[in-house]
Design an enzyme around this catalytic site. Structure first.
Site, PDB file in Angstrom:
ATOM      1  N   PHE A  12       0.831  -1.201   0.000  1.00 40.04           N
ATOM      2  CA  PHE A  12       0.000   0.000   0.000  1.00 40.04           C
ATOM      3  C   PHE A  12       0.872   1.260   0.000  1.00 40.04           C
ATOM      4  O   PHE A  12       0.832   2.064  -0.947  1.00 40.04           O
ATOM      5  CB  PHE A  12      -0.928  -0.070   1.229  1.00 40.04           C
ATOM      6  CG  PHE A  12      -1.533   1.225   1.665  1.00 40.04           C
ATOM      7  CD1 PHE A  12      -2.174   2.053   0.752  1.00 40.04           C
ATOM      8  CD2 PHE A  12      -1.475   1.616   3.000  1.00 40.04           C
ATOM      9  CE1 PHE A  12      -2.741   3.257   1.165  1.00 40.04           C
ATOM     10  CE2 PHE A  12      -2.039   2.804   3.420  1.00 40.04           C
ATOM     11  CZ  PHE A  12      -2.665   3.629   2.503  1.00 40.04           C
ATOM     12  N   THR A  36       1.528  -9.941   1.382  1.00 37.81           N
ATOM     13  CA  THR A  36       0.276  -9.232   1.686  1.00 37.81           C
ATOM     14  C   THR A  36       0.032  -8.081   0.718  1.00 37.81           C
ATOM     15  O   THR A  36      -0.943  -7.358   0.845  1.00 37.81           O
ATOM     16  CB  THR A  36       0.281  -8.653   3.131  1.00 37.81           C
ATOM     17  OG1 THR A  36       1.455  -7.855   3.287  1.00 37.81           O
ATOM     18  CG2 THR A  36       0.255  -9.750   4.176  1.00 37.81           C
ATOM     19  N   VAL A  58      12.788 -10.359   1.639  1.00 41.22           N
ATOM     20  CA  VAL A  58      13.965  -9.663   2.190  1.00 41.22           C
ATOM     21  C   VAL A  58      14.501 -10.287   3.476  1.00 41.22           C
ATOM     22  O   VAL A  58      15.535  -9.849   3.987  1.00 41.22           O
ATOM     23  CB  VAL A  58      13.698  -8.152   2.419  1.00 41.22           C
ATOM     24  CG1 VAL A  58      13.481  -7.443   1.105  1.00 41.22           C
ATOM     25  CG2 VAL A  58      12.552  -7.918   3.388  1.00 41.22           C
ATOM     26  N   LEU A  74      10.562  -0.629   3.584  1.00 41.81           N
ATOM     27  CA  LEU A  74       9.143  -0.478   3.941  1.00 41.81           C
ATOM     28  C   LEU A  74       8.444  -1.830   4.083  1.00 41.81           C
ATOM     29  O   LEU A  74       7.273  -1.876   4.449  1.00 41.81           O
ATOM     30  CB  LEU A  74       8.397   0.343   2.870  1.00 41.81           C
ATOM     31  CG  LEU A  74       8.968   1.701   2.461  1.00 41.81           C
ATOM     32  CD1 LEU A  74       7.979   2.431   1.544  1.00 41.81           C
ATOM     33  CD2 LEU A  74       9.266   2.594   3.653  1.00 41.81           C
ATOM     34  N   ASN A 100      19.263  -7.423   6.808  1.00 44.20           N
ATOM     35  CA  ASN A 100      19.695  -7.586   5.411  1.00 44.20           C
ATOM     36  C   ASN A 100      19.688  -6.258   4.657  1.00 44.20           C
ATOM     37  O   ASN A 100      20.620  -5.946   3.905  1.00 44.20           O
ATOM     38  CB  ASN A 100      18.782  -8.578   4.682  1.00 44.20           C
ATOM     39  CG  ASN A 100      19.026 -10.007   5.126  1.00 44.20           C
ATOM     40  OD1 ASN A 100      20.103 -10.340   5.629  1.00 44.20           O
ATOM     41  ND2 ASN A 100      18.033 -10.865   4.946  1.00 44.20           N
ATOM     42  N   GLY A 103      22.554  -4.185   5.767  1.00 48.36           N
ATOM     43  CA  GLY A 103      23.798  -4.715   5.202  1.00 48.36           C
ATOM     44  C   GLY A 103      23.979  -4.254   3.764  1.00 48.36           C
ATOM     45  O   GLY A 103      25.075  -3.861   3.346  1.00 48.36           O
ATOM     46  N   LYS A 106      24.850  -0.566   3.675  1.00 49.09           N
ATOM     47  CA  LYS A 106      26.264  -0.372   4.063  1.00 49.09           C
ATOM     48  C   LYS A 106      27.179  -0.678   2.881  1.00 49.09           C
ATOM     49  O   LYS A 106      28.076   0.103   2.547  1.00 49.09           O
ATOM     50  CB  LYS A 106      26.564  -1.307   5.235  1.00 49.09           C
ATOM     51  CG  LYS A 106      28.004  -1.327   5.678  1.00 49.09           C
ATOM     52  CD  LYS A 106      28.142  -2.154   6.959  1.00 49.09           C
ATOM     53  CE  LYS A 106      29.580  -2.534   7.174  1.00 49.09           C
ATOM     54  NZ  LYS A 106      29.824  -3.963   7.002  1.00 49.09           N
ATOM     55  N   TYR A 146       4.818  -7.716  15.730  1.00 51.57           N
ATOM     56  CA  TYR A 146       4.987  -6.468  14.962  1.00 51.57           C
ATOM     57  C   TYR A 146       5.715  -5.421  15.806  1.00 51.57           C
ATOM     58  O   TYR A 146       6.755  -4.900  15.400  1.00 51.57           O
ATOM     59  CB  TYR A 146       3.602  -5.970  14.549  1.00 51.57           C
ATOM     60  CG  TYR A 146       3.599  -4.777  13.628  1.00 51.57           C
ATOM     61  CD1 TYR A 146       4.140  -4.861  12.343  1.00 51.57           C
ATOM     62  CD2 TYR A 146       3.039  -3.566  14.024  1.00 51.57           C
ATOM     63  CE1 TYR A 146       4.120  -3.770  11.495  1.00 51.57           C
ATOM     64  CE2 TYR A 146       3.007  -2.474  13.178  1.00 51.57           C
ATOM     65  CZ  TYR A 146       3.548  -2.574  11.911  1.00 51.57           C
ATOM     66  OH  TYR A 146       3.519  -1.488  11.071  1.00 51.57           O
ATOM     67  N   TYR A 160      23.705   0.385  13.408  1.00 45.98           N
ATOM     68  CA  TYR A 160      24.442   0.553  12.143  1.00 45.98           C
ATOM     69  C   TYR A 160      24.859   2.012  11.948  1.00 45.98           C
ATOM     70  O   TYR A 160      25.931   2.300  11.423  1.00 45.98           O
ATOM     71  CB  TYR A 160      23.606   0.069  10.952  1.00 45.98           C
ATOM     72  CG  TYR A 160      23.873  -1.375  10.593  1.00 45.98           C
ATOM     73  CD1 TYR A 160      23.487  -2.407  11.435  1.00 45.98           C
ATOM     74  CD2 TYR A 160      24.528  -1.717   9.406  1.00 45.98           C
ATOM     75  CE1 TYR A 160      23.739  -3.738  11.111  1.00 45.98           C
ATOM     76  CE2 TYR A 160      24.779  -3.036   9.075  1.00 45.98           C
ATOM     77  CZ  TYR A 160      24.389  -4.035   9.933  1.00 45.98           C
ATOM     78  OH  TYR A 160      24.640  -5.343   9.606  1.00 45.98           O
TER      79      TYR A 160
END
Ligand code: UDP
Length: 311
Positions: A12, A36, A58, A74, A100, A103, A106, A146, A160
């Site tokens: 969305f 979703t 991801v 997102l 991920n 990473g 970076k 969540y 990070y």
């Protein structure tokens, strides 16, 4: 030309972000596992030479050949109905998925933006919620997959930033609505609109006195865009501070659709926050951002979209 990777780009909010960034002249790589979200949300971008879609989860290692200037992370199911159905995937995308994506940022020396949430404030004991409030989250409740993975996502993003000096941003997104939400997404706005358009009962949970503050999607993505270009590394709330009870929302949707629906009440889900309203002083001052679309105007547009879907 700068290149942006958007994880959850077929969702969305992600799909609206793809549109905005293409419009602003960026090259957009959209990554999504469509768990979703929907390929229909990005169908209109087929054939756009500045747009590429990659179907990928991801939570698994991310490989991108191109140089990247920005990574916008997102990706995440975000509806309370998903918390019951796919809690492990949700826990993983906020934690492993964020790791991920960080990473990758970076490795590419890209600016990283993490989509966090007002859920980091849990069932807040302070209203409205400023960014400095630490929240009131049940770590083992049904929403914790969540809430806690987003809280961890914020923590690893800051780690990070501090350790690897990555230019990171954290947006805390409050309730957002608009075109491309799923009709069966389970959240209040699409559920009430779908019910009202069919003249079916509107299902208000609890006594409907719990509050939310609803931001129209175009306002939200403008705020995210401004944050992405800013030099702010601490979290920023983006949302509409106009607060309504859920009962008021149901009544407004009945009025705007001219529906014959009646309101019925059922049990309030566990840990459902009693109030929610963003303090947006920081976004106003530091991003020169505030929402422009009021609830009635935004709902009218969203109702039109759902009417078209039903045709
Ligand atoms: N809600 C409701 N009926 C529904 C769906 C949601 O009364 O069919 C209520 C829900 O209990 C919550 C509010 O509406 O108090 C907003 O819920 P939503 O799922 O939209 O998002 P949340 O802010 O809880 O993540």
């Amino acid at each position: 030309m700068q290149t942006v990777l958007i994880t959850g780009g077929a969702g969305f909010i992600g799909s609206h972000m793809c549109d905005l960034l293409l419009d602003k002249g960026y090259k957009v790589i959209c990554m999504d596992n469509l768990i979703t979200s929907s390929a229909l949300n990005i169908k209109h971008l087929d054939g756009n030479k500045n747009f590429r879609f990659i179907e990928h989860d991801v939570t698994k290692h991310i490989d991108i050949e191109e140089d990247l200037d920005f990574v916008l992370h997102l990706a995440s199911p975000a509806s309370p109905v998903d918390f019951d159905k796919i809690p492990i995937q949700i826990s993983k995308v906020g934690s492993l998925g964020t790791h991920n994506a960080l990473g990758l940022a970076k490795h590419k020396k890209a600016v990283f933006l993490f989509a966090s949430t007002s859920e980091v404030y849990g069932d807040p004991l302070v209203n409205p919620q400023p960014e400095t409030y630490f929240g009131n989250v049940n770590p083992v409740g049904v929403r914790s997959c969540y809430d806690e993975s987003k809280r961890f996502g914020e923590a690893i993003t800051m780690a990070y930033h501090r350790k690897h000096k990555i230019d990171t941003k954290i947006v805390r997104i409050f309730n957002t609505y608009g075109e491309r939400m799923r009709a069966d997404d389970g959240r209040a706005v699409p559920t009430f609109i779908s019910q009202a358009l069919k003249n079916e009962p509107i299902t208000v949970f609890g006594d409907g006195r719990q509050t939310r503050s609803f931001c129209y999607v175009s306002d939200l993505i403008e705020g995210i865009y401004k944050l992405m270009l800013s030099d702010i590394n601490e979290p920023v709330n983006i949302g509409n501070p106009d607060e309504y009870s859920i009962l008021e929302l149901a009544e407004k949707i009945i009025e705007l659709t001219g529906s014959k629906s009646k309101i019925i009440f059922s049990e309030l889900p566990a840990d459902d926050p009693k109030v929610r309203r963003p303090d947006i002083a920081k976004a106003k001052k530091e991003l020169d951002w505030e929402p422009k679309v009021g609830l009635e105007e935004g709902l009218r547009k969203t109702i039109e979209y759902f009417k078209e879907l039903e045709k």
